[in-house]
Design a protein around this motif. Structure first.
Motif, mmCIF file in Angstrom:
data_model
loop_
_atom_site.group_PDB
_atom_site.id
_atom_site.type_symbol
_atom_site.label_atom_id
_atom_site.label_comp_id
_atom_site.label_asym_id
_atom_site.label_seq_id
_atom_site.Cartn_x
_atom_site.Cartn_y
_atom_site.Cartn_z
ATOM 1 N N UNK A 57 1.142 -1.089 0.349
ATOM 2 C CA UNK A 57 0.010 0.211 -0.005
ATOM 3 C C UNK A 57 0.888 1.491 0.220
ATOM 4 N N UNK A 58 2.293 1.474 0.850
ATOM 5 C CA UNK A 58 2.722 2.509 0.815
ATOM 6 C C UNK A 58 3.439 2.797 -0.536
ATOM 7 N N UNK A 59 4.172 1.328 -1.170
ATOM 8 C CA UNK A 59 4.790 1.711 -2.324
ATOM 9 C C UNK A 59 3.781 2.269 -3.433
ATOM 10 N N UNK A 60 2.574 1.392 -3.654
ATOM 11 C CA UNK A 60 1.630 2.500 -4.304
ATOM 12 C C UNK A 60 1.416 4.092 -4.119
ATOM 13 N N UNK A 97 14.847 -0.460 -1.628
ATOM 14 C CA UNK A 97 14.420 0.547 -2.147
ATOM 15 C C UNK A 97 14.072 1.389 -3.037
ATOM 16 N N UNK A 98 15.953 1.702 -3.291
ATOM 17 C CA UNK A 98 16.285 2.396 -4.087
ATOM 18 C C UNK A 98 16.566 1.684 -5.449
ATOM 19 N N UNK A 99 17.001 -0.258 -5.124
ATOM 20 C CA UNK A 99 16.547 -0.211 -6.651
ATOM 21 C C UNK A 99 14.738 -0.436 -7.406
ATOM 22 N N UNK A 100 13.992 -0.249 -6.237
ATOM 23 C CA UNK A 100 12.402 -0.149 -6.572
ATOM 24 C C UNK A 100 12.365 0.878 -7.395
ATOM 25 N N UNK A 101 12.801 1.772 -6.796
ATOM 26 C CA UNK A 101 12.581 3.604 -7.641
ATOM 27 C C UNK A 101 13.002 3.082 -9.257
ATOM 28 N N UNK A 102 14.240 3.077 -8.993
ATOM 29 C CA UNK A 102 15.014 3.415 -9.730
ATOM 30 C C UNK A 102 14.505 2.215 -11.418
ATOM 31 N N UNK A 155 11.934 2.270 -16.683
ATOM 32 C CA UNK A 155 10.605 1.921 -17.141
ATOM 33 C C UNK A 155 9.304 2.971 -17.903
ATOM 34 N N UNK A 156 8.973 3.648 -16.820
ATOM 35 C CA UNK A 156 8.434 4.632 -17.075
ATOM 36 C C UNK A 156 8.691 5.921 -17.734
ATOM 37 N N UNK A 157 10.036 6.541 -17.510
ATOM 38 C CA UNK A 157 10.345 8.026 -17.378
ATOM 39 C C UNK A 157 11.605 7.479 -18.466
ATOM 40 N N UNK A 171 16.964 6.754 -15.148
ATOM 41 C CA UNK A 171 17.399 6.358 -13.832
ATOM 42 C C UNK A 171 17.219 7.415 -13.422
ATOM 43 N N UNK A 172 16.336 6.958 -11.971
ATOM 44 C CA UNK A 172 16.240 8.236 -11.231
ATOM 45 C C UNK A 172 17.213 8.943 -10.817
ATOM 46 N N UNK A 173 17.135 10.232 -10.184
ATOM 47 C CA UNK A 173 17.582 10.572 -9.438
ATOM 48 C C UNK A 173 18.647 10.769 -8.241
ATOM 49 N N UNK A 174 19.343 10.439 -7.769
ATOM 50 C CA UNK A 174 20.064 10.602 -6.238
ATOM 51 C C UNK A 174 18.467 11.155 -4.746
ATOM 52 N N UNK A 175 18.840 12.730 -5.170
ATOM 53 C CA UNK A 175 16.949 13.316 -4.393
ATOM 54 C C UNK A 175 15.746 12.391 -4.563
#
Length: 234
Positions: free
Chosen positions: A28-31, A54-59, A64-66, A69-73
């Motif tokens: 629920x939190x991730x979603x 967590x960083x792996x999931x966000x990345x 996939x969508x953007x 890679x996600x930025x460190x921020x």
């Protein structure tokens, strides 16, 4: 009883969905937090990523969508929000059967260890409270210890190293496909417990050596499983 010539020395437990009934809160939190950032991660898909850092999931979702890679921020911000959201839920209870199984593990003279992709301090701090005397902090492997989260075998290889164990001296208990893949890649006999919404086949396809529908079922079948494993150990 475990025979003296039996190689098994330790049982490596994943935490979320194995020791604590915490995965619905994580999902629920991730979603919710991903959605707030314009990113799509369904509750069910969160179970597929369980065990990843967590960083792996966000990345992965950003790639996939953007297409980047996600930025460190972004990673810091999203994970902080996810942790804050997770901590608004009631305390996750012990998974039914987990305490009883740990008592059997201890009684057999085996070493219980935790190997988790979580960096959720609230749960890590509650291990001693909920499972008193079971786990030694210096033998735990968490998100803070590894460079590569599950499905990379590093967390389980590190657990073997910390425990002074060979792969054939341990058994892994996992509920997530990525965790199963990590344990299998580390060469460890892996038991899947399906405590979430995923199809059994997803866990078997990840490479599980045995499958149980719950921690209670695993606890009930523990002696038979160990005796069978003993027969297959060379």
């Amino acid at each position: 009883m475990i025979q003296q010539n039996f190689k098994l020395k330790a049982v490596l437990f994943d935490m979320d969905g194995v020791l604590f009934d915490s995965m619905p809160y994580h999902a629920n939190s991730w979603h919710k937090v991903m959605h707030a950032h314009g990113l799509n991660l369904s509750r069910e898909e969160a179970y597929l990523h369980e065990g990843r850092t967590g960083s792996g999931t966000i990345n992965l979702i950003c790639q996939r969508q953007l297409g980047r890679d996600a930025t460190p921020e972004e990673i810091k911000s999203i994970y902080k929000e996810k942790s804050r959201e997770f901590n608004t839920y009631p305390e996750a209870t012990r998974m039914p059967g987990a305490w009883e199984l740990l008592q059997k593990v201890k009684a057999a003279g085996l070493l219980p260890m935790v190997v988790t992709g979580s960096g959720q301090a609230s749960l890590l701090d509650r291990l001693e409270e909920n499972f008193p005397g079971m786990f030694r902090r210096e033998l735990m492997v968490t998100a803070f210890d590894v460079k590569h989260g599950k499905p990379d075998p590093e967390p389980y290889l590190m657990a073997l190293q910390k425990g002074g164990l060979n792969a054939d001296e341990a058994i892994v208990i996992e509920n997530a496909p990525l965790g199963i893949q990590a344990a299998v890649a580390a060469g460890i006999f892996t038991i899947a417990v399906n405590t979430g919404p995923l199809d059994d086949q997803v866990l078997l396809d990840a490479g599980a050596d045995a499958l149980f529908p719950s921690m209670q079922a695993l606890c009930d079948g523990w002696e038979e499983l160990i005796n069978n494993k003993k027969g297959h150990t060379h």
